[in-house]
Design an enzyme around this catalytic site. Structure first.
Site, PDB file in Angstrom:
ATOM      1  CD  GLU A  12      52.236  24.392  30.821  1.00 28.56           C
ATOM      2  OE1 GLU A  12      51.703  24.175  29.715  1.00 28.56           O
ATOM      3  OE2 GLU A  12      53.394  24.067  31.096  1.00 28.56           O
ATOM      4  CG  ASP A  84      55.883  24.350  29.240  1.00 26.98           C
ATOM      5  OD1 ASP A  84      55.162  24.264  28.236  1.00 26.98           O
ATOM      6  OD2 ASP A  84      56.222  25.437  29.735  1.00 26.98           O
ATOM      7  CE1 TYR A 288      58.753  24.754  27.416  1.00 30.25           C
ATOM      8  CE2 TYR A 288      60.715  23.455  27.901  1.00 30.25           C
ATOM      9  CZ  TYR A 288      59.615  24.174  28.325  1.00 30.25           C
ATOM     10  OH  TYR A 288      59.370  24.320  29.669  1.00 30.25           O
TER      11      TYR A 288
END
Length: 633
Positions: A12, A84, A288
């Protein structure tokens, strides 16, 4: 010799791309899609209700060149999609696979940390797009489109302002309004807090509930100068280390310890996850950051134990902790938020991070290390003191540290000392302290405590906590004063309308149940179409796009003539009006709450319980001049 196939990875963000590129070198080209490339159109509803909620997707404005680039990369070689690992990321991956005609291939890679070990393992094990996860995300997106696209225009038309309504945001606004209503209704009760002080220790009078003592009793208690130890119990008390962070606890702790808003915390955490430039290249510092889980990989546990042994000694290493019962609301098997390399101390990291990044990294590093350490141990002494005649008793507890354990890293304030007396022994002199106090309502939410409540009730997900609160603040529905969240006039009026007409949309239990339904779609227990049908049948039966929201509320404000003023809404916004013809404008962001059909302006101070409403006496102003002759506009 066959020509070597070119390999590409799509992520991203440029920062994430740079970190992965520094790991894989020239073996892969890494390209950033800059987030979503496709979504429902902004200019129209984009959901075909006649075709069972078929979404009509469109390339996001400004992303046309990105889409063409992705198509080109897919033609040139092998394309791996590394968005993600949450639902949002899976939906992005699905859209990329669709536009590049690579759906059905094993070209999806996921990882919870951007480290050489994990990234190299991920590229070796691509999988297909998880369509159950995609359907859950699409169902959420369509649900939000139905609510937002239906209700927001009603609000725009009635209030001539860029307002909005939504499943999660409206349920969260309700929490803030409900808490303000509780505070408004709260009637404080006076009571006496009575303590005795001796030898640097404190004990409190033993009563079943807080009570207000009469003057004669207080005089008698005040005269106490000697007590006897009636009971003394000594035991060893262990305090377990805290769990490593998940999204909600990181947001709460960063708010409490660092003063970061939840949005700021997530922005900095994203930077630490995606990577920062160091002498060894672009390196990711944490795993994350959008996760419900406190699970830690065996590899990370072993690394932490090695560091703890090296720095503090083997006696500080925690035993293998029994896996706790998982929370039913956890979305999937993500890891906790932790450092990618525990040997990267905050001091070392500080060479590459800015001030705020270092503060957040240090918080995450210390919390993770503490979670892998032994419990702290204290000698706990519980004691009861009584007057010689046994009429009054005082209880107290004191802790004496035996072993600091995890508190070596994660500092915790505790009431420590020693109780040097034995049962039957006299304690003298004692100083009696009598304080007259009032019971207090629950405090208003802070950003941190609101996130905690959202998580407890199952409203939203780790990826939406920060954006939901930020949206409510930006829309002017809530206001932050000295860290506490208050509902505003516009927030309260909108909530009153939604509660009366769309109680399900703003219901906390309904919103939580909807999140549960989405989880079941992801788990394959329900279909997205069933969830959408059930919701739409209920919603469409009460929705009226031509709704007129009438703003006409009695208020707690008095006019200079002595009569009660009413809140209304006109050409120039909210204003107060009186039968005598006087008016006064009020700002959208003035604090207000509606209770039993009446709107209370100003605020009730939760510390003192005293009202803080502002008088409108003699406040003729520009809006009054504008409205002259337009009463009731």
């Amino acid at each position: 010799m066959s020509k070597k196939v070119k390999k590409y990875i799509v992520v991203e963000s440029p920062a994430k791309a740079k970190t992965i590129k520094s790991i894989l070198g020239n073996e892969y080209e890494v390209f950033a899609s800059m987030g979503h490339i496709i979504d429902l159109p902004k200019s129209k509803f984009g959901v075909d209700l006649e075709k069972d909620f078929e979404p009509e997707f469109a390339v996001i404005k400004g992303k046309e060149k990105v889409v063409e680039k992705l198509k080109d990369l897919a033609k040139k070689g092998e394309l791996l999609i590394a968005s993600d690992m949450d639902r949002e990321g899976e939906a992005i991956a699905w859209h990329i696979a669709r536009v590049t005609n690579t759906l059905g291939r094993k070209n999806r890679i996921v990882f919870s940390e951007i480290t050489p070990r994990v990234i190299r393992e991920a590229v070796k094990n691509p999988r297909e797009i998880d369509m159950k996860k995609v359907r859950a995300q699409l169902a959420r997106r369509i649900l939000d489109r139905i609510v937002g696209y239906s209700l927001s225009p009603v609000l725009w038309r009635n209030f001539k302002s860029n307002l909005s309504a939504g499943r999660v945001q409206s349920a969260t606004l309700k929490l803030v309004c409900d808490r303000e209503r509780e505070i408004l209704r709260f009637v404080p009760k006076k009571y006496h807090r009575i303590t005795v002080n001796f030898d640097g220790l404190t004990a409190e009078i033993d009563v079943k509930e807080k009570k207000f003592f009469d003057a004669e009793t207080l005089k008698e208690i005040q005269s106490i100068d000697e007590l006897v130890v009636e009971e003394k119990k000594v035991s060893v008390k262990k305090f377990a280390p805290p769990e490593p962070f998940k999204t909600s606890t990181l947001q709460q702790e960063a708010y409490s310890k660092l003063g970061f808003s939840v949005s700021k915390t997530m922005m900095i955490a994203q930077q630490l996850y995606e990577g920062v430039e160091t002498k060894d290249g672009h390196i990711a510092f944490i795993t994350y950051m959008r996760t419900d889980s406190t699970r830690v990989s065996d590899y990370a546990k072993e690394e932490a134990r090695n560091l703890i042994t090296e720095v503090f000694g083997e006696e500080y290493v925690g035993s293998k902790r029994e896996r706790r019962k998982s929370n039913a609301k956890i979305q999937d098997a993500h890891e906790a938020i932790r450092p990618t390399n525990v040997f990267m101390t905050p001091e070392e990291a500080g060479k590459y991070l800015n001030s705020d990044q270092k503060k957040l990294y240090e918080l995450i590093w210390k919390r993770f290390l503490a979670s892998q350490m032994k419990p702290s141990q204290y000698e706990e002494t519980r004691f009861v003191l009584r007057t010689k005649d046994g009429k009054y008793r005082f209880k107290g507890t004191v802790l004496k540290k035996i072993f600091d354990g995890y508190e070596k890293v994660w500092k915790t304030e505790r009431n420590t000392g020693e109780f040097p007396f034995e049962e039957g022994e006299s304690v003298k002199p004692v100083v009696v302290k009598i304080e007259e106090q009032e019971t207090k309502p629950k405090p208003r939410y802070t950003e941190g405590s609101l996130v905690k409540e959202m998580e407890r009730l199952g409203i939203g997900r780790p990826s939406t906590y920060a954006s939901t609160i930020k949206l409510l603040l930006n829309r002017g529905y809530i206001k932050k004063i000295r860290g506490y969240l208050y509902p505003t006039i516009v927030g309260s009026v909108v909530m009153d309308y939604l509660e009366k007409k769309y109680s399900d949309v703003v219901s906390v239990s309904f919103t939580a149940e909807m999140e549960k339904d989405l989880d079941e779609v992801e788990q394959g227990k329900k279909t997205d179409k069933i969830v959408l049908r059930e919701f739409y049948e209920s919603f469409s039966s009460v929705f009226d796009r031509n709704d007129r929201i009438v703003v006409d509320f009695p208020t707690n404000q008095k006019c200079s003539c002595g009569k009660e003023m009413r809140l209304s809404f006109g050409k120039y916004g909210f204003y107060l009006k009186c039968e005598c013809g006087k008016t006064r404008s009020v700002k959208n962001d003035e604090i207000a709450v509606i209770d039993d059909g009446k709107i209370f302006l100003g605020r009730k101070d939760s510390e003192s319980g005293s009202p803080d409403g502002r008088s409108v006496e003699g406040k003729g102003n520009l809006s009054e001049k504008r409205r002259k002759g337009k009463k009731g506009s």
